[in-house]
Design an enzyme around this catalytic site. Structure first.
Site, PDB file in Angstrom:
ATOM      1  N   HIS A 219      40.369  -8.478  33.492  1.00 25.00           N
ATOM      2  CA  HIS A 219      40.209  -7.795  32.087  1.00 25.00           C
ATOM      3  C   HIS A 219      41.155  -8.721  31.001  1.00 25.00           C
ATOM      4  CE1 HIS A 219      38.268  -4.030  33.450  1.00 25.00           C
ATOM      5  NE2 HIS A 219      37.608  -5.080  33.737  1.00 25.00           N
ATOM      6  N   THR A 220      41.779  -9.864  31.314  1.00 24.28           N
ATOM      7  CA  THR A 220      42.510 -10.684  30.256  1.00 24.28           C
ATOM      8  C   THR A 220      41.552 -11.511  29.569  1.00 24.28           C
ATOM      9  OG1 THR A 220      44.140 -12.510  30.165  1.00 24.28           O
ATOM     10  CG2 THR A 220      42.707 -12.392  32.292  1.00 24.28           C
TER      11      THR A 220
ATOM     12  N   GLY B  33      28.285  -6.069  49.582  1.00 24.46           N
ATOM     13  CA  GLY B  33      28.718  -7.477  49.896  1.00 24.46           C
ATOM     14  C   GLY B  33      27.974  -8.451  48.858  1.00 24.46           C
TER      15      GLY B  33
ATOM     16  N   ASP C  80      25.836 -10.718  48.425  1.00 24.72           N
ATOM     17  CA  ASP C  80      24.580 -11.372  48.846  1.00 24.72           C
ATOM     18  C   ASP C  80      23.603 -11.450  47.517  1.00 24.72           C
ATOM     19  OD1 ASP C  80      24.124  -8.692  47.906  1.00 24.72           O
ATOM     20  OD2 ASP C  80      23.378  -7.870  49.731  1.00 24.72           O
TER      21      ASP C  80
ATOM     22  N   ASN D 135      25.880  -1.426  35.420  1.00 28.67           N
ATOM     23  CA  ASN D 135      25.021  -2.688  35.019  1.00 28.67           C
ATOM     24  C   ASN D 135      24.364  -2.666  33.919  1.00 28.67           C
ATOM     25  OD1 ASN D 135      26.379  -3.683  37.618  1.00 28.67           O
ATOM     26  ND2 ASN D 135      24.519  -3.186  38.792  1.00 28.67           N
TER      27      ASN D 135
ATOM     28  N   ARG E 187      32.453 -11.043  36.151  1.00 32.32           N
ATOM     29  CA  ARG E 187      32.135  -9.760  36.547  1.00 32.32           C
ATOM     30  C   ARG E 187      30.654  -9.839  37.170  1.00 32.32           C
ATOM     31  NH1 ARG E 187      29.754  -5.162  32.830  1.00 32.32           N
ATOM     32  NH2 ARG E 187      30.837  -3.465  33.724  1.00 32.32           N
TER      33      ARG E 187
ATOM     34  N   ASP F  89      45.345 -15.244  31.360  1.00 35.93           N
ATOM     35  CA  ASP F  89      46.633 -15.406  31.255  1.00 35.93           C
ATOM     36  C   ASP F  89      47.263 -13.979  31.697  1.00 35.93           C
ATOM     37  OD1 ASP F  89      46.267 -13.687  29.129  1.00 35.93           O
ATOM     38  OD2 ASP F  89      47.027 -15.439  27.621  1.00 35.93           O
TER      39      ASP F  89
ATOM     40  N   GLU G  26      19.521  -3.299  41.147  1.00 38.55           N
ATOM     41  CA  GLU G  26      20.785  -2.987  40.844  1.00 38.55           C
ATOM     42  C   GLU G  26      20.995  -2.880  39.284  1.00 38.55           C
ATOM     43  OE1 GLU G  26      23.537  -4.967  43.443  1.00 38.55           O
ATOM     44  OE2 GLU G  26      22.638  -3.989  45.109  1.00 38.55           O
TER      45      GLU G  26
ATOM     46  N   HIS H 244      30.340  -7.520  40.603  1.00 37.84           N
ATOM     47  CA  HIS H 244      29.250  -6.413  40.710  1.00 37.84           C
ATOM     48  C   HIS H 244      28.341  -6.900  41.794  1.00 37.84           C
ATOM     49  CE1 HIS H 244      30.068  -3.849  36.885  1.00 37.84           C
ATOM     50  NE2 HIS H 244      30.907  -4.257  37.119  1.00 37.84           N
ATOM     51  N   ASP H 245      28.412  -8.073  42.295  1.00 38.18           N
ATOM     52  CA  ASP H 245      27.573  -8.379  43.467  1.00 38.18           C
ATOM     53  C   ASP H 245      28.476  -8.021  44.680  1.00 38.18           C
ATOM     54  OD1 ASP H 245      25.794  -9.597  45.310  1.00 38.18           O
ATOM     55  OD2 ASP H 245      26.256 -11.315  44.872  1.00 38.18           O
TER      56      ASP H 245
ATOM     57  N   ASP I  13      41.326  -7.876  26.421  1.00 37.02           N
ATOM     58  CA  ASP I  13      42.644  -8.285  26.018  1.00 37.02           C
ATOM     59  C   ASP I  13      42.906  -8.588  24.498  1.00 37.02           C
ATOM     60  OD1 ASP I  13      45.116  -9.479  25.858  1.00 37.02           O
ATOM     61  OD2 ASP I  13      44.428 -11.261  27.045  1.00 37.02           O
TER      62      ASP I  13
HETATM   63  C1  HEM Z   1      39.489  -1.786  38.408  1.00 36.07           C
HETATM   64  C2  HEM Z   1      38.296  -1.164  38.006  1.00 36.07           C
HETATM   65  C3  HEM Z   1      37.376  -1.666  37.059  1.00 36.07           C
HETATM   66  C4  HEM Z   1      36.794  -1.131  36.081  1.00 36.07           C
HETATM   67  C5  HEM Z   1      36.676   0.642  35.759  1.00 36.07           C
HETATM   68  C6  HEM Z   1      36.192  -1.931  35.254  1.00 36.07           C
HETATM   69  C7  HEM Z   1      35.335  -1.644  34.161  1.00 36.07           C
HETATM   70  C8  HEM Z   1      34.702  -2.527  33.354  1.00 36.07           C
HETATM   71  C9  HEM Z   1      34.168  -2.015  32.008  1.00 36.07           C
HETATM   72  C10 HEM Z   1      33.601  -0.667  31.583  1.00 36.07           C
HETATM   73  C11 HEM Z   1      33.902  -3.270  31.451  1.00 36.07           C
HETATM   74  C12 HEM Z   1      32.986  -3.361  29.833  1.00 36.07           C
HETATM   75  C13 HEM Z   1      31.406  -3.132  30.265  1.00 36.07           C
HETATM   76  C14 HEM Z   1      30.721  -3.028  29.068  1.00 36.07           C
HETATM   77  O1  HEM Z   1      31.161  -2.481  28.023  1.00 36.07           O
HETATM   78  O2  HEM Z   1      29.554  -3.535  29.056  1.00 36.07           O
HETATM   79  C15 HEM Z   1      34.190  -4.239  32.190  1.00 36.07           C
HETATM   80  C16 HEM Z   1      34.269  -5.624  31.696  1.00 36.07           C
HETATM   81  C17 HEM Z   1      34.523  -6.631  32.514  1.00 36.07           C
HETATM   82  N1  HEM Z   1      35.159  -6.522  33.893  1.00 36.07           N
HETATM   83 FE1  HEM Z   1      35.793  -4.822  34.751  1.00 36.07          FE
HETATM   84  N2  HEM Z   1      36.303  -3.340  35.773  1.00 36.07           N
HETATM   85  C18 HEM Z   1      37.053  -3.108  36.788  1.00 36.07           C
HETATM   86  C19 HEM Z   1      37.626  -4.064  37.589  1.00 36.07           C
HETATM   87  C20 HEM Z   1      37.003  -5.438  37.553  1.00 36.07           C
HETATM   88  C21 HEM Z   1      37.489  -6.588  38.468  1.00 36.07           C
HETATM   89  C22 HEM Z   1      37.838  -6.380  39.668  1.00 36.07           C
HETATM   90  C23 HEM Z   1      36.648  -7.771  37.782  1.00 36.07           C
HETATM   91  C24 HEM Z   1      36.610  -8.975  38.343  1.00 36.07           C
HETATM   92  C25 HEM Z   1      37.239  -9.274  39.460  1.00 36.07           C
HETATM   93  C26 HEM Z   1      36.402  -7.178  36.488  1.00 36.07           C
HETATM   94  C27 HEM Z   1      35.747  -8.206  35.771  1.00 36.07           C
HETATM   95  C28 HEM Z   1      35.473  -7.876  34.365  1.00 36.07           C
HETATM   96  C29 HEM Z   1      35.173  -8.915  33.416  1.00 36.07           C
HETATM   97  C30 HEM Z   1      35.435 -10.443  33.324  1.00 36.07           C
HETATM   98  C31 HEM Z   1      34.735  -7.969  32.493  1.00 36.07           C
HETATM   99  C32 HEM Z   1      34.166  -8.396  30.803  1.00 36.07           C
HETATM  100  C33 HEM Z   1      32.742  -8.881  31.042  1.00 36.07           C
HETATM  101  C34 HEM Z   1      32.217  -9.431  29.879  1.00 36.07           C
HETATM  102  O3  HEM Z   1      32.749  -9.743  28.814  1.00 36.07           O
HETATM  103  O4  HEM Z   1      30.858 -10.049  29.865  1.00 36.07           O
HETATM  104  N3  HEM Z   1      36.352  -6.041  36.243  1.00 36.07           N
HETATM  105  N4  HEM Z   1      34.875  -3.920  33.461  1.00 36.07           N
END
Ligand code: HEM
Ligand code: NAG
Ligand code: NAG
Ligand code: NAG
Length: 318
Positions: A192-193, A71, A73, A93, A61, A245, A87, A65-66, A237
């Site tokens: 989000h798996t 970009g 960076d 964040n 993640r 997965d 940021e 977010h970077d 998940d």
């Molecule tokens: C499609 C739009 C997306 C939205 C709206 C979104 C939003 C979020 C939110 C709200 C969380 C939980 C944050 C928290 O409660 O502190 C999260 C977690 C996460 N997101 Fe996304 N996300 C998106 C796309 C992505 C993408 C593209 C990636 C990676 C390429 C990603 C990877 C992750 C990962 C791995 C977590 C878990 C992080 C952890 O457990 O520390 N997400 N995301």
């Protein structure tokens, strides 16, 4: 005969350039300047994920977010100071991003063997790939040569990162602003798996939405009351939170997406067919995810003499 060899040689050079050249980045960028870089990052990521599997999700993640904000960076890694706002306190964040200590630890080791050579942006990109691999996901070649920003953007972090409360059209446009189509949005959301989210991110969904499996909603509510406990965590998940997965897509088909934005990908819209196909085709998901990650990790890098090689990932060089 001579010309045959010359032609073969040209063909060889040409072909060998194709798969590992991404703009001005290249896979072998540090081959002579820091030959142990890849093995060091891999070893440290494997260690961190073995200690806490969620760290793999957190590092993935961080890279997202970077890259989506000015970009890839390493702007996301900069700490705020009395005269600098980075940021880290932007809404997507704050109190949410984690893994900074793991990146610092890797950076310290890398600086010890190759001082002032390897960017924080490259370390983050390799660490994201190794995190996915450590949790059972696909691998890809990370092109290298990014440099580190001397600026960051609080406003862009707030504007360019998608909110979990968005519906499909706004998700599609947030990703299309960065050059990704709907299929790539679905593939990347497959991240989000793994990992977790805070109660405040899924409270409305657990308490007030109808497109959610009722038993799933009840179990979420037991850990995320109508008010309070904002930071209580649930897995993104519900089936296999420590494996990279296709369970995330199977969940969506059963209305068991955790975030509103997850379920929006399977809501009788243009993304449904991609969710359905990834749910039953792990190799298509892995292939498309890896390709989309390569694309994401190549979003407008600083190269050449732009930016700098930070010696501390949290600070601009003095
Ligand atoms: C499609 C739009 C997306 C939205 C709206 C979104 C939003 C979020 C939110 C709200 C969380 C939980 C944050 C928290 O409660 O502190 C999260 C977690 C996460 N997101 Fe996304 N996300 C998106 C796309 C992505 C993408 C593209 C990636 C990676 C390429 C990603 C990877 C992750 C990962 C791995 C977590 C878990 C992080 C952890 O457990 O520390 N997400 N995301
Ligand atoms: C912030 O202040 C420090 C110390 O006064 C100075 O060295 C630095 O250049 C300033 N940074 C910015 C971004 O203005
Ligand atoms: C759920 O909806 C009701 C009625 O629209 C509203 O009063 C309440 O604040 C909502 N609850 C949450 C957690 O969003
Ligand atoms: C999708 O369509 C089905 C069948 O018509 C319906 O039951 C379901 O509520 C719809 N879902 C959404 C999110 O509109």
């Amino acid at each position: 005969m001579d010309s045959m060899w010359r032609n073969l040689w040209c063909l060889f050079v040409f072909v060998s350039l194709i798969p590992f050249n991404f703009g001005s980045l290249s896979a072998n960028f540090y081959e002579s300047s820091c030959p142990k870089l890849l093995s060091t990052v891999r070893r440290e990521v494997v260690k961190a994920v073995a200690k806490e599997y969620r760290m793999g999700a957190s590092l993935l993640r961080l890279h997202f977010h970077d890259c989506f904000v000015n970009g890839c960076d390493a702007s996301v890694l900069l700490d705020d100071t009395s005269n600098f706002t980075g940021e880290k306190t932007a809404i997507p964040n704050k109190d949410s991003l984690r893994g900074f200590e793991v990146i610092d630890g890797i950076k310290t080791l890398v600086e010890a063997s190759c001082p002032s050579v390897v960017s924080c942006a490259d370390i983050l990109s390799i660490a994201a790939r190794d995190s996915v691999v450590a949790l059972g996901g696909p691998s890809w070649v990370v092109a290298l040569g990014r440099r580190d920003a001397t600026t960051a953007s609080f406003d862009r972090a707030n504007n360019d990162l998608p909110s979990p409360f968005l519906d499909l059209p706004d998700l599609v446009s947030a990703f299309s602003n960065k050059g990704f189509d709907t299929k790539e949005l679905v593939a990347l959301s497959g991240s989000h798996t793994i990992g977790q989210a805070r109660c405040s991110m899924f409270r409305v969904r657990a308490h007030n939405e109808t497109t959610i499996d009722s038993e799933f909603a009840a179990s979420l509510r037991s850990n995320c009351p109508f008010s309070g406990d904002d930071d209580k965590l649930s897995s993104l998940d519900v089936r296999t939170p420590s494996s990279f997965d296709t369970a995330y897509f199977k969940n969506l088909i059963q209305n068991k997406g955790l975030l509103h934005s997850d379920q929006a990908l399977f809501s009788n819209g243009s993304a449904d067919s991609h969710v359905t196909s990834y749910s039953s085709n792990p190799s298509a998901f892995f292939t498309d995810f890896a390709a989309a990650m390569v694309k994401m990790s190549n979003l407008s890098p600083l190269t050449g003499t732009d930016g700098e090689i930070r010696s501390d990932c949290r600070k601009i060089n003095a």
